[in-house]
Write a protein that holds these residues in place. Structure first.
Motif, PDB file in Angstrom:
ATOM      1  N   ALA A  59      29.046 -14.938 -52.169  1.00 31.73           N
ATOM      2  CA  ALA A  59      28.614 -13.536 -52.145  1.00 31.73           C
ATOM      3  C   ALA A  59      27.099 -13.446 -52.028  1.00 31.73           C
ATOM      4  N   ASP A  60      26.396 -14.276 -52.800  1.00 32.95           N
ATOM      5  CA  ASP A  60      24.935 -14.267 -52.743  1.00 32.95           C
ATOM      6  C   ASP A  60      24.434 -14.814 -51.406  1.00 32.95           C
ATOM      7  N   GLU A  61      25.119 -15.833 -50.886  1.00 31.76           N
ATOM      8  CA  GLU A  61      24.688 -16.454 -49.631  1.00 31.76           C
ATOM      9  C   GLU A  61      24.792 -15.472 -48.461  1.00 31.76           C
ATOM     10  N   VAL A  62      25.936 -14.792 -48.350  1.00 35.10           N
ATOM     11  CA  VAL A  62      26.097 -13.880 -47.206  1.00 35.10           C
ATOM     12  C   VAL A  62      25.259 -12.618 -47.395  1.00 35.10           C
ATOM     13  N   MET A  63      25.000 -12.247 -48.646  1.00 34.73           N
ATOM     14  CA  MET A  63      24.115 -11.108 -48.893  1.00 34.73           C
ATOM     15  C   MET A  63      22.730 -11.415 -48.329  1.00 34.73           C
ATOM     16  N   ALA A  64      22.298 -12.647 -48.497  1.00 42.71           N
ATOM     17  CA  ALA A  64      20.999 -13.048 -47.948  1.00 42.71           C
ATOM     18  C   ALA A  64      21.053 -13.117 -46.423  1.00 42.71           C
TER      19      ALA A  64
ATOM     20  N   GLN B   2      27.197  -1.158 -42.764  1.00 38.22           N
ATOM     21  CA  GLN B   2      27.553  -2.054 -41.671  1.00 38.22           C
ATOM     22  C   GLN B   2      27.187  -3.493 -42.024  1.00 38.22           C
ATOM     23  N   ARG B   3      26.009  -3.672 -42.583  1.00 43.37           N
ATOM     24  CA  ARG B   3      25.574  -5.024 -42.971  1.00 43.37           C
ATOM     25  C   ARG B   3      26.501  -5.599 -44.047  1.00 43.37           C
ATOM     26  N   LEU B   4      26.901  -4.754 -44.984  1.00 43.40           N
ATOM     27  CA  LEU B   4      27.796  -5.218 -46.048  1.00 43.40           C
ATOM     28  C   LEU B   4      29.150  -5.622 -45.463  1.00 43.40           C
ATOM     29  N   GLY B   5      29.621  -4.864 -44.485  1.00 37.70           N
ATOM     30  CA  GLY B   5      30.882  -5.209 -43.836  1.00 37.70           C
ATOM     31  C   GLY B   5      30.799  -6.556 -43.142  1.00 37.70           C
ATOM     32  N   ILE B   6      29.681  -6.822 -42.477  1.00 41.79           N
ATOM     33  CA  ILE B   6      29.497  -8.110 -41.809  1.00 41.79           C
ATOM     34  C   ILE B   6      29.399  -9.232 -42.846  1.00 41.79           C
ATOM     35  N   ALA B   7      28.726  -8.951 -43.968  1.00 42.83           N
ATOM     36  CA  ALA B   7      28.657  -9.939 -45.047  1.00 42.83           C
ATOM     37  C   ALA B   7      30.061 -10.305 -45.526  1.00 42.83           C
ATOM     38  N   ALA B   8      30.909  -9.300 -45.710  1.00 39.54           N
ATOM     39  CA  ALA B   8      32.287  -9.548 -46.152  1.00 39.54           C
ATOM     40  C   ALA B   8      33.046 -10.380 -45.124  1.00 39.54           C
ATOM     41  N   ALA B   9      32.805 -10.099 -43.834  1.00 36.56           N
ATOM     42  CA  ALA B   9      33.487 -10.848 -42.777  1.00 36.56           C
ATOM     43  C   ALA B   9      33.057 -12.307 -42.752  1.00 36.56           C
ATOM     44  N   LEU B  10      31.836 -12.595 -43.213  1.00 30.81           N
ATOM     45  CA  LEU B  10      31.302 -13.961 -43.180  1.00 30.81           C
ATOM     46  C   LEU B  10      31.655 -14.780 -44.419  1.00 30.81           C
ATOM     47  N   LEU B  11      32.260 -14.159 -45.418  1.00 27.00           N
ATOM     48  CA  LEU B  11      32.514 -14.862 -46.685  1.00 27.00           C
ATOM     49  C   LEU B  11      33.300 -16.153 -46.498  1.00 27.00           C
ATOM     50  N   GLY B  12      34.282 -16.134 -45.608  1.00 29.64           N
ATOM     51  CA  GLY B  12      35.117 -17.322 -45.413  1.00 29.64           C
ATOM     52  C   GLY B  12      34.556 -18.317 -44.424  1.00 29.64           C
ATOM     53  N   ASP B  13      33.302 -18.114 -43.993  1.00 31.55           N
ATOM     54  CA  ASP B  13      32.662 -18.986 -43.008  1.00 31.55           C
ATOM     55  C   ASP B  13      33.568 -19.168 -41.790  1.00 31.55           C
ATOM     56  N   PRO B  14      33.994 -18.046 -41.184  1.00 30.14           N
ATOM     57  CA  PRO B  14      35.035 -18.114 -40.149  1.00 30.14           C
ATOM     58  C   PRO B  14      34.545 -18.666 -38.821  1.00 30.14           C
ATOM     59  N   GLN B  15      35.495 -19.235 -38.061  1.00 30.31           N
ATOM     60  CA  GLN B  15      35.205 -19.724 -36.710  1.00 30.31           C
ATOM     61  C   GLN B  15      35.119 -18.569 -35.723  1.00 30.31           C
ATOM     62  N   VAL B  16      35.819 -17.463 -36.020  1.00 31.41           N
ATOM     63  CA  VAL B  16      35.923 -16.336 -35.089  1.00 31.41           C
ATOM     64  C   VAL B  16      35.443 -15.058 -35.766  1.00 31.41           C
ATOM     65  N   LEU B  17      34.635 -14.289 -35.047  1.00 32.33           N
ATOM     66  CA  LEU B  17      34.189 -12.983 -35.540  1.00 32.33           C
ATOM     67  C   LEU B  17      34.632 -11.910 -34.553  1.00 32.33           C
ATOM     68  N   VAL B  18      35.242 -10.848 -35.078  1.00 37.64           N
ATOM     69  CA  VAL B  18      35.699  -9.721 -34.269  1.00 37.64           C
ATOM     70  C   VAL B  18      35.055  -8.467 -34.838  1.00 37.64           C
ATOM     71  N   LEU B  19      34.183  -7.840 -34.061  1.00 40.30           N
ATOM     72  CA  LEU B  19      33.393  -6.717 -34.558  1.00 40.30           C
ATOM     73  C   LEU B  19      33.560  -5.506 -33.639  1.00 40.30           C
ATOM     74  N   ASP B  20      33.933  -4.379 -34.232  1.00 40.35           N
ATOM     75  CA  ASP B  20      34.122  -3.140 -33.476  1.00 40.35           C
ATOM     76  C   ASP B  20      32.944  -2.214 -33.768  1.00 40.35           C
ATOM     77  N   GLU B  21      32.087  -1.997 -32.796  1.00 39.42           N
ATOM     78  CA  GLU B  21      30.908  -1.130 -32.918  1.00 39.42           C
ATOM     79  C   GLU B  21      30.046  -1.495 -34.133  1.00 39.42           C
ATOM     80  N   PRO B  22      29.618  -2.750 -34.252  1.00 35.26           N
ATOM     81  CA  PRO B  22      28.884  -3.160 -35.454  1.00 35.26           C
ATOM     82  C   PRO B  22      27.487  -2.570 -35.554  1.00 35.26           C
ATOM     83  N   ALA B  23      26.941  -2.045 -34.459  1.00 39.13           N
ATOM     84  CA  ALA B  23      25.571  -1.518 -34.493  1.00 39.13           C
ATOM     85  C   ALA B  23      25.505  -0.056 -34.900  1.00 39.13           C
TER      86      ALA B  23
END
Length: 303
Positions: free
Chosen positions: A112-117, A138-159
């Protein structure tokens, strides 16, 4: 990490009399950022939801590393997704929101701390979610998506909701993740940003594939839309010389002429033959916005 190639094959979704997605096929490769583009109602979000097993297809398949999302052994460590701005308990802090997800998914608490950074939210980690701006969510949502250190990222209108600095941060982050070998699939309406961000493009309209390829391939496929910008003190003489060659000449309102139907060397030769002095001769290729509008013109959502 396992192969993160996304393969969409014959994907179709009908809602009563509406074909939201119509026999759609494309691939998304690891190590690249793929922009997923289409007008409103084109079927982008429906496609992403079928990919993530949130909507059942009428026909066809969507796989990640050769498997349907529903069959992945550890989906949260394989795929990180953001389909809308992050939602959380309004009274919970950003860091605690991520820690709750870590606890539920079996991720180490320190993630949680790592992806927050990673997403630049450490200064706001202990602020309550209700005080977060749309961009922070939006940033928090991306942080949550990165928690599992995933190979694949799927983002709908992230900006959505990000200011120019935030959009540049997003671009740098997604490019860095792709450079690590991850698969990054991003839908967006910000075409100028996608031209800077994406390696590959998948463009759909009315639920069907319109064009797929690298950004350069897609742009070059509309090379006939290129125009030549030319400046001269002898406008009438040059216009006459070019129209005689069946070129289309249009003043751009800024003292220059835009010429279609003939390339830049051809304009130069015509000017030389007519004894016309040139002050500028520039080939202008269409930008992604113009290419996108031409490719999707008249292809309204099917009803």
């Amino acid at each position: 990490m396992s192969d993160g190639q996304i393969v969409v094959s014959g994907l179709t979704k009908h809602y009563k009399n509406v074909r939201a997605v119509d026999n759609l096929s494309f691939t998304v490769e690891p190590g690249r950022v793929t922009g997923f583009l289409g007008p409103n109602g084109a079927g982008k979000t429906t496609t992403l939801r079928m990919l993530l097993n949130l909507v059942k297809p009428t026909a066809g398949t969507a796989t990640i590393g050769g498997q349907r999302y529903a069959d992945l052994k550890d989906p949260l460590r394989t795929v990180g997704a953001v389909l809308e701005a992050s939602s959380a308990h309004k009274g919970r802090t950003g860091i605690n929101h991520l820690r709750v997800i870590c606890g539920a998914a079996g991720f180490p608490r320190q993630r949680a701390d790592e992806v927050m950074a990673t997403v630049g939210l450490t200064p706001a980690a202990k602020r309550k979610f209700k005080g977060y701006s749309l961009g922070m969510r939006q940033r928090l949502g991306i942080a949550a998506a990165l928690l599992g250190d995933p190979q694949v990222l799927v983002l709908d209108e992230p900006a959505n909701g990000l200011d120019p600095e935030g959009i540049r941060w997003m671009r740098d982050l997604l490019k860095a993740l792709a450079a690590q070998g991850r698969t990054v699939l991003v839908s967006s309406h910000l075409l100028s940003e996608m031209q800077l961000l994406a390696d590959d493009l998948v463009i759909i309209a009315a639920g069907k594939l319109v064009r797929q390829g690298t950004v350069t391939q897609v742009m070059d496929s509309m090379a006939h839309s290129a125009q030549v910008r030319v400046r001269t003190p002898q406008v009438e003489e040059l216009t006459s010389a070019l129209t005689a060659l069946k070129a289309t000449v249009t003043p751009n309102g800024e003292g220059a002429l835009m010429v279609a139907g003939i390339d830049a060397p051809g304009v130069g030769r015509a000017a030389l033959k007519a004894g016309v002095e040139l002050h500028e001769l520039t080939l202008e290729r269409p930008d992604l916005e113009r290419v996108f509008l031409e490719l999707t013109a008249g292809k309204a959502a099917i009803r």
